[in-house]
Design a protein around this motif. Structure first.
Motif, short mmCIF file in Angstrom:
data_model
loop_
_atom_site.label_atom_id
_atom_site.label_comp_id
_atom_site.label_asym_id
_atom_site.label_seq_id
_atom_site.Cartn_x
_atom_site.Cartn_y
_atom_site.Cartn_z
N THR A 1 37.59 52.77 32.72
CA THR A 1 36.13 52.80 32.75
C THR A 1 35.67 53.10 34.16
OG1 THR A 1 34.13 51.64 32.05
CG2 THR A 1 35.80 50.34 33.20
N VAL A 2 34.39 53.32 34.33
CA VAL A 2 33.81 53.62 35.63
C VAL A 2 32.72 52.61 35.94
CG1 VAL A 2 34.31 56.09 35.49
CG2 VAL A 2 32.15 55.22 34.61
N SER A 3 32.26 52.61 37.19
CA SER A 3 31.18 51.72 37.58
C SER A 3 29.98 51.91 36.67
CB SER A 3 30.79 52.02 39.03
OG SER A 3 29.76 51.17 39.44
N GLU B 1 41.10 49.03 44.49
CA GLU B 1 41.56 50.38 44.79
C GLU B 1 42.72 50.30 45.77
OE1 GLU B 1 38.51 52.77 46.60
OE2 GLU B 1 38.51 51.62 48.45
#
Length: 110
Positions: free
Chosen positions: A20-22, A52
């Protein structure tokens, strides 16, 4: 993913997770199998964290001409991006009843 709780008190399995992404949402189900007679727990919380990692490869040279030496070096970095806690259940009498239980969850990534 399968996780153990304590000394084989229960087994947890998380399903439905993917990249997923922010700003995106994570949906899934926690499957909890507690032994007959139950196991001790007061709450069930899911912690989702993101990190990260970076690795940079570069070459470093010293000297010149016949005395020139080049070596490969590496630089590493790691940074925690977020950590969120999702409360899933509270257990009366601090006891998860024996058997299989499922807990659906949804969380938004910051």
């Amino acid at each position: 993913m399968v996780f153990g709780l304590g000394k084989a008190a229960a087994t947890l399995m998380i399903t439905g997770l993917g990249p997923t992404v922010s700003g995106g949402r994570i949906n899934g189900t926690i499957l909890c199998t507690a032994p007959d007679g139950g196991t001790t727990a007061s709450t069930l919380n899911l912690t989702i964290s993101g990190q990260e990692s970076t690795c940079v490869e570069y070459r470093h040279s010293t000297g010149s001409g016949d005395n020139k030496k080049t070596e490969t070096r590496y630089a590493y970095g790691k940074r925690n991006l977020f950590s969120i806690s999702v409360p899933l259940a509270s257990f009366p009498g601090t006891q998860i009843p024996g058997g299989q239980h499922s807990y659906n969850f949804t969380a938004q990534i910051p």
